[in-house]
Design a protein around this motif. Structure first.
Motif, PDB file in Angstrom:
ATOM      1  N   ILE A  35       0.699  -1.283   0.115  1.00  9.78           N
ATOM      2  CA  ILE A  35      -0.116  -0.215   0.094  1.00  9.78           C
ATOM      3  C   ILE A  35       0.878   1.307  -0.082  1.00  9.78           C
ATOM      4  N   THR A  36       0.529   2.116  -0.986  1.00 10.87           N
ATOM      5  CA  THR A  36       1.287   3.476  -0.924  1.00 10.87           C
ATOM      6  C   THR A  36       0.507   4.597  -0.604  1.00 10.87           C
ATOM      7  N   ALA A  37      -0.713   4.396  -0.586  1.00 22.77           N
ATOM      8  CA  ALA A  37      -1.812   5.666  -0.177  1.00 22.77           C
ATOM      9  C   ALA A  37      -1.684   6.059   1.170  1.00 22.77           C
ATOM     10  N   ASN A  38      -1.765   7.182   1.317  1.00 18.58           N
ATOM     11  CA  ASN A  38      -1.730   7.609   2.939  1.00 18.58           C
ATOM     12  C   ASN A  38      -2.638   7.454   3.861  1.00 18.58           C
ATOM     13  N   GLY A  53       3.810   4.966   2.630  1.00 16.73           N
ATOM     14  CA  GLY A  53       3.313   6.199   2.351  1.00 16.73           C
ATOM     15  C   GLY A  53       4.051   7.351   2.023  1.00 16.73           C
ATOM     16  N   THR A  54       3.749   8.302   1.531  1.00 18.22           N
ATOM     17  CA  THR A  54       4.554   9.516   1.140  1.00 18.22           C
ATOM     18  C   THR A  54       4.396  10.570   2.137  1.00 18.22           C
ATOM     19  N   ALA A  55       3.625  10.500   3.088  1.00 20.53           N
ATOM     20  CA  ALA A  55       3.420  11.404   4.242  1.00 20.53           C
ATOM     21  C   ALA A  55       2.825  10.565   5.454  1.00 20.53           C
ATOM     22  N   ASP A  56       2.637  11.207   6.823  1.00 20.65           N
ATOM     23  CA  ASP A  56       2.070  10.545   7.653  1.00 20.65           C
ATOM     24  C   ASP A  56       0.801   9.971   7.245  1.00 20.65           C
ATOM     25  N   GLY A  57       0.269   8.674   7.738  1.00 25.64           N
ATOM     26  CA  GLY A  57      -0.701   8.182   7.373  1.00 25.64           C
ATOM     27  C   GLY A  57      -1.392   7.589   8.187  1.00 25.64           C
ATOM     28  N   THR A  58      -2.697   6.862   7.841  1.00 27.04           N
ATOM     29  CA  THR A  58      -3.670   6.366   8.794  1.00 27.04           C
ATOM     30  C   THR A  58      -4.150   5.210   7.902  1.00 27.04           C
ATOM     31  N   ALA A  59      -4.201   3.978   8.680  1.00 25.01           N
ATOM     32  CA  ALA A  59      -4.692   2.724   8.118  1.00 25.01           C
ATOM     33  C   ALA A  59      -5.945   2.372   9.241  1.00 25.01           C
ATOM     34  N   GLN A  82      10.321   5.355   4.651  1.00 23.43           N
ATOM     35  CA  GLN A  82      11.662   5.744   5.213  1.00 23.43           C
ATOM     36  C   GLN A  82      11.438   6.748   6.410  1.00 23.43           C
ATOM     37  N   MET A  83      10.425   7.624   6.427  1.00 26.94           N
ATOM     38  CA  MET A  83      10.382   8.648   7.212  1.00 26.94           C
ATOM     39  C   MET A  83       8.926   9.169   7.655  1.00 26.94           C
ATOM     40  N   TYR A  84       7.905   8.261   7.694  1.00 23.37           N
ATOM     41  CA  TYR A  84       6.723   8.910   8.073  1.00 23.37           C
ATOM     42  C   TYR A  84       6.050   7.727   8.913  1.00 23.37           C
ATOM     43  N   THR A  85       5.142   8.311   9.913  1.00 18.72           N
ATOM     44  CA  THR A  85       4.488   7.487  10.759  1.00 18.72           C
ATOM     45  C   THR A  85       3.161   7.122  10.313  1.00 18.72           C
ATOM     46  N   VAL A 102      -3.063   3.131  17.231  1.00 16.69           N
ATOM     47  CA  VAL A 102      -1.589   2.691  17.636  1.00 16.69           C
ATOM     48  C   VAL A 102      -0.639   3.178  16.463  1.00 16.69           C
ATOM     49  N   SER A 103       0.306   3.929  16.876  1.00 12.12           N
ATOM     50  CA  SER A 103       1.262   4.560  15.807  1.00 12.12           C
ATOM     51  C   SER A 103       2.579   3.559  15.651  1.00 12.12           C
ATOM     52  N   ILE A 104       2.838   3.289  14.463  1.00 13.48           N
ATOM     53  CA  ILE A 104       4.022   2.509  14.308  1.00 13.48           C
ATOM     54  C   ILE A 104       5.160   3.624  13.453  1.00 13.48           C
ATOM     55  N   LEU A 105       6.172   3.607  13.619  1.00 15.17           N
ATOM     56  CA  LEU A 105       7.113   4.452  12.965  1.00 15.17           C
ATOM     57  C   LEU A 105       7.714   3.515  12.071  1.00 15.17           C
ATOM     58  N   PRO A 106       8.789   4.088  11.170  1.00 12.17           N
ATOM     59  CA  PRO A 106       9.231   3.472  10.073  1.00 12.17           C
ATOM     60  C   PRO A 106      10.165   2.277  10.668  1.00 12.17           C
ATOM     61  N   GLY A 107       9.986   0.970   9.850  1.00 12.44           N
ATOM     62  CA  GLY A 107      10.734  -0.144  10.213  1.00 12.44           C
ATOM     63  C   GLY A 107       9.792  -1.187  11.422  1.00 12.44           C
ATOM     64  N   GLU A 108       8.942  -0.447  11.864  1.00 10.54           N
ATOM     65  CA  GLU A 108       8.175  -1.155  13.043  1.00 10.54           C
ATOM     66  C   GLU A 108       6.884  -1.843  12.426  1.00 10.54           C
ATOM     67  N   SER A 109       6.673  -2.911  13.001  1.00 11.79           N
ATOM     68  CA  SER A 109       5.193  -3.525  12.469  1.00 11.79           C
ATOM     69  C   SER A 109       4.258  -4.051  13.665  1.00 11.79           C
ATOM     70  N   ALA A 110       2.987  -4.243  13.517  1.00 13.76           N
ATOM     71  CA  ALA A 110       2.078  -4.565  14.463  1.00 13.76           C
ATOM     72  C   ALA A 110       1.177  -5.900  13.902  1.00 13.76           C
ATOM     73  N   LEU A 111       0.905  -6.404  15.292  1.00 15.46           N
ATOM     74  CA  LEU A 111       0.009  -8.027  14.779  1.00 15.46           C
ATOM     75  C   LEU A 111      -1.467  -7.562  15.693  1.00 15.46           C
ATOM     76  N   LEU A 112      -2.649  -7.591  14.890  1.00 17.09           N
ATOM     77  CA  LEU A 112      -3.691  -7.374  15.712  1.00 17.09           C
ATOM     78  C   LEU A 112      -4.507  -8.386  15.421  1.00 17.09           C
ATOM     79  N   VAL A 113      -5.547  -8.686  16.602  1.00 18.01           N
ATOM     80  CA  VAL A 113      -6.553  -9.650  16.341  1.00 18.01           C
ATOM     81  C   VAL A 113      -7.701  -9.015  16.736  1.00 18.01           C
ATOM     82  N   LYS A 114      -8.816  -9.571  15.942  1.00 22.94           N
ATOM     83  CA  LYS A 114     -10.096  -9.149  16.314  1.00 22.94           C
ATOM     84  C   LYS A 114     -10.801  -9.851  17.561  1.00 22.94           C
ATOM     85  N   THR A 115     -11.342  -8.964  18.329  1.00 21.68           N
ATOM     86  CA  THR A 115     -12.053  -9.799  19.586  1.00 21.68           C
ATOM     87  C   THR A 115     -13.327 -10.362  19.354  1.00 21.68           C
TER      88      THR A 115
END
Length: 278
Positions: A35-38, A53-59, A82-85, A102-115
């Motif tokens: 995904i490249t959309a912000n 993304g090419t700017a700070d984004g939201t999923a 490379q540089m966006y949150t 939850v915010s993740i910085l460049p290089g970080e990843s998150a695993l989430l589960v639906k309750t």
């Protein structure tokens, strides 16, 4: 060639004796999204989302009050920019554990589960894992070269030595006395100075500032008081601030002695700055 077996309510792929509801004797693959959309709404068919993304984004995660039953569904999300949150939003007033996003910085990843909560409020997703980016970065600079500073004049803090750097010292320019952020993230910036003046029975006030892209982010005052005794007395101060920086942001130190303090000059004796990625 693969085979599908059913036994006692269990399903096996590649095995005739499945011990679980689903047993796969072999590799497993799921959807991969680049995904490249912000701004991105995570869909029903998403599993692993790689965001660049090419700017700070939201999923935004799916709305728990609509669509199919998603209890137990997992989402892997990685910020490959490379540089966006990237902010992962739980949708409206829904929560990820006890927070809305939850915010993740460049290089970080998150695993989430639906309750099993399918309402518009409360904990509808749980954060199983947050993989942090490499934080092993520190840069320390200093100078013990004495400098004469006039009152009321602003000086950029001057440094002559890179004392230590995990990045080879390339991020600090000793000519411009400027540190350039090498990778987006949270940084602690520490700034210290000691100084003195030689006029007797006079106090002089000193303002030291930490500047991000030329704008003060933190300031500290200290006072130099010299009575009718030896001029070898020293005073100083320490300032620190934690900032969320983007790659390419610049940090400098600023120093100014008050105007009309009763002594025309002071000596900046020792200056130090330390940059640590948290």
């Amino acid at each position: 060639m693969g085979y599908l077996y059913a036994q006692s309510g269990n399903v096996g792929i590649g095995t005739s004796v499945p011990g679980s509801k689903l047993t796969v004797d072999g590799s497993f693959a799921a959807a991969y999204g680049n995904i490249t959309a912000n701004t991105y709404n995570i869909g029903e068919n998403d599993f692993y989302v790689s965001w660049a993304g090419t700017a700070d984004g939201t999923a935004t995660l799916p709305d728990s009050t609509t669509g199919v039953e998603r209890k137990g569904r997992t989402y892997y999300i990685k910020n490959t920019s490379q540089m966006y949150t990237l902010t992962i939003d739980a949708n409206g007033t829904e929560l990820i554990d006890n927070v809305q996003n939850v915010s993740i910085l460049p290089g970080e990843s998150a695993l989430l589960v639906k309750t099993d909560n399918n309402t518009s409020t409360g904990v509808t997703y749980e954060l199983v894992m947050l993989s942090k980016a490499d934080t092993s970065y520190i840069c320390a600079v200093s100078s013990s070269t004495a400098e004469t500073h006039n009152q009321g004049t602003t000086y950029k803090a001057n440094f002559t030595n890179v004392d230590f750097s995990t990045n080879g010292g390339a991020d600090f320019n000793l000519t411009t006395d400027t540190w350039t952020c090498p990778k987006s993230g949270y940084y602690k910036i520490e700034f210290m100075e000691s100084g003195y003046h030689t006029a007797t029975n006079v106090s002089a006030h000193r303002l030291m500032s930490i500047l991000k892209n030329g704008v003060a982010q933190s300031q500290q005052y200290y006072t130099m008081v010299l009575l009718n005794i030896s001029a070898s007395q020293r005073a100083g101060a320490y300032d620190s601030v934690v900032l969320n920086l983007k790659q390419g942001d610049t940090i400098t130190g600023s120093l100014v002695m008050c105007n009309g303090c009763g002594t025309p000059t002071m000596t900046s004796f020792v200056r130090r700055m330390v940059f640590t990625r948290l």
